[in-house]
Scaffold this active site. Structure first.
Site, PDB file in Angstrom:
ATOM      1  N   ARG A   4       0.863  -1.069   0.008  1.00 41.12           N
ATOM      2  CA  ARG A   4       0.027   0.060   0.185  1.00 41.12           C
ATOM      3  C   ARG A   4       0.932   1.210   0.006  1.00 41.12           C
ATOM      4  O   ARG A   4       0.611   2.017  -0.598  1.00 41.12           O
ATOM      5  CB  ARG A   4      -1.183  -0.203   1.159  1.00 41.12           C
ATOM      6  CG  ARG A   4      -1.912   1.197   1.228  1.00 41.12           C
ATOM      7  CD  ARG A   4      -2.867   1.239   2.307  1.00 41.12           C
ATOM      8  NE  ARG A   4      -4.020   1.978   2.017  1.00 41.12           N
ATOM      9  CZ  ARG A   4      -3.998   3.619   2.186  1.00 41.12           C
ATOM     10  NH1 ARG A   4      -2.922   4.059   2.952  1.00 41.12           N
ATOM     11  NH2 ARG A   4      -5.185   4.319   1.952  1.00 41.12           N
ATOM     12  N   CYS A   5       2.231   1.159   0.538  1.00 46.17           N
ATOM     13  CA  CYS A   5       2.682   2.332   0.866  1.00 46.17           C
ATOM     14  C   CYS A   5       3.501   2.825  -0.560  1.00 46.17           C
ATOM     15  O   CYS A   5       3.689   3.929  -0.789  1.00 46.17           O
ATOM     16  CB  CYS A   5       3.955   2.136   1.819  1.00 46.17           C
ATOM     17  SG  CYS A   5       3.711   1.898   3.495  1.00 46.17           S
ATOM     18  N   MET A   6       3.891   1.610  -1.316  1.00 43.17           N
ATOM     19  CA  MET A   6       4.317   1.530  -2.410  1.00 43.17           C
ATOM     20  C   MET A   6       3.526   2.189  -3.682  1.00 43.17           C
ATOM     21  O   MET A   6       3.813   2.382  -4.829  1.00 43.17           O
ATOM     22  CB  MET A   6       4.989   0.442  -2.892  1.00 43.17           C
ATOM     23  CG  MET A   6       6.214  -0.155  -2.071  1.00 43.17           C
ATOM     24  SD  MET A   6       7.217  -1.238  -2.738  1.00 43.17           S
ATOM     25  CE  MET A   6       6.142  -2.343  -2.862  1.00 43.17           C
TER      26      MET A   6
END
Length: 413
Positions: free
Chosen positions: A402-404
């Site tokens: 999700r962060c990426m």
């Protein structure tokens, strides 16, 4: 070809996403600068790129159009040439360059790069003394000489956290929050978003709900689209409560927005739980991954529009996470799936490697890191469809799938 942004949920079928392929910024990470540049270790670039390419291909195989941050910015400079000079002025002003002569030398160096994609990648990678030929001449100052011999070999810091595209800006419905980030190291990353949303032909007309010159800081990892009417935002190490006040005022009275409720989650202030999405993420209509440490009674504040424009009503909710999410989603029975399957050591280890940080490609179909084997086994047993991303090097940056990723378009549920 859809223009604009549309992200009304966390789990609607993903159609378009913005990534950044790790680049030479990871080669400019000296071990003694790691803490300042918000890294715990130096990733092996070639392997990190291979892993990231696999992640991008997994998404394409699911019918997702993959956009790259660096290419979007280069497209801006290709179509609006004067934007490059405007960007360069601002980039140099914010780059923390020491010495009187050096900004001019840096400008000449960057201006010598004619290809716009190569230019953008260089601004992301930073600049070292070895790359600059500094002439000694009569106007050299003591200041520039002293600073040229200073301890750091960096003239301009790299932006090693850029492959976490979730944080510099956050798509909310049909608009975007262009963030002012918590650290000086990362705030320069938001410059790329500024030029995309100011000039890119596909994205220049979207509503801005937050601006990078705001007085308070916020990051995209703290923003979750529960549905088109409800937004969850973390009050965290990286997002101030006052920033959520600003967001509410800009979102509630904008005709592009359908959001009429913001739930502000007060989460612990530490690196393992730096953003709301490291604590829980939605993976299906009725399922969330969670970090077990967040269980119990949570302090949550509900923000809704007042009777007059600009007026925001706030009330505190003290309840369990299940009840709060059931009310927000309208689902009778929410299932919370703990990172590490509830085992405290596995939970701590896999939380460190972002076991709770998943990217839904569709309801029940999620991208996860391969290394979180205990959590993944639990998710399999819960009937979820896992798209497994290799993660030996990518995980060193302390961020998951999700962060990426920053979704630009999701289908309605």
């Amino acid at each position: 070809m859809t223009k604009g942004l549309h992200v009304p949920s966390e789990i609607g079928a993903l159609k378009k996403v913005c990534l950044h392929r790790p680049g030479e910024e990871l080669l400019n990470l000296p071990p003694f600068e790691l803490e300042r540049l918000l890294f715990d270790d130096v990733p092996f670039l070639e392997v990190a790129q291979e892993e990231h390419d696999t992640f991008a291909q997994i998404l394409r195989d699911q019918g997702v159009e993959v956009l790259y941050l660096e290419k979007l910015v280069a497209e801006v400079f290709d179509t609006v040439p004067e934007a490059r000079e405007e960007f360069l002025d601002q980039y140099i002003a914010e780059a923390g360059i020491k010495g009187q002569e050096m900004p001019k030398v840096v400008r000449e160096k960057l201006n010598s790069i004619t290809d716009n994609l190569e230019f953008v990648q260089k601004t992301m990678a930073g600049l070292t003394k070895a790359e600059i030929d500094m002439p000694l001449h009569a106007s050299t100052t003591l200041d520039s000489l002293v600073n040229s011999d200073s301890e750091s070999d960096l003239i301009i810091d790299p932006m090693p956290n850029l492959y976490f595209t979730r944080d510099p800006f956050a798509v909310v419905g049909n608009g975007v929050c262009l963030n002012r980030m918590y650290s000086v190291t990362r705030n320069r990353e938001t410059l790329y978003g500024k030029y995309i949303f100011k000039y890119h032909p596909d994205y220049k007309d979207v509503s801005l709900y937050f601006r990078r010159d705001a007085a308070f800081h916020t990051e995209g990892g703290d923003v979750l689209n529960i549905n088109e009417h409800t937004l969850a935002v973390g009050i965290s190490q990286r997002t101030q409560a006052a920033a959520i006040d600003v967001m509410a005022q800009n979102i509630f009275w904008n005709s592009d927005s359908k959001v009429d409720r913001i739930l502000a989650f007060d989460i612990p202030n530490n690196r393992a739980m730096m953003h709301l999405d490291t604590v829980f993420t939605q993976i299906d209509v009725d399922k969330f991954t969670i970090h077990p440490a967040i269980m119990g009674t949570l302090k949550v504040y509900e923000l809704t529009p007042g009777t007059t424009p600009g007026d925001v009503k706030i009330k505190e909710i003290c309840d369990t996470l299940e009840h709060i999410l059931e009310d927000a989603t309208g689902v009778d029975q929410i299932k919370l799936i703990p990172c590490g399957g509830g085992d405290p050591i596995a939970a701590a280890r896999e939380q460190w490697n972002d076991g709770s940080n998943t990217l839904a490609v569709a309801p029940g179909k999620i991208c996860v890191y391969a290394r979180n084997t205990v959590t993944n086994d639990v998710l399999y047993k819960e009937g979820l469809d896992l798209l497994v991303v290799p993660s030996a090097e990518l995980s060193r940056g302390r961020g998951g799938p999700r962060c990426m990723s920053m979704p630009f378009w999701r289908e309605d549920l």
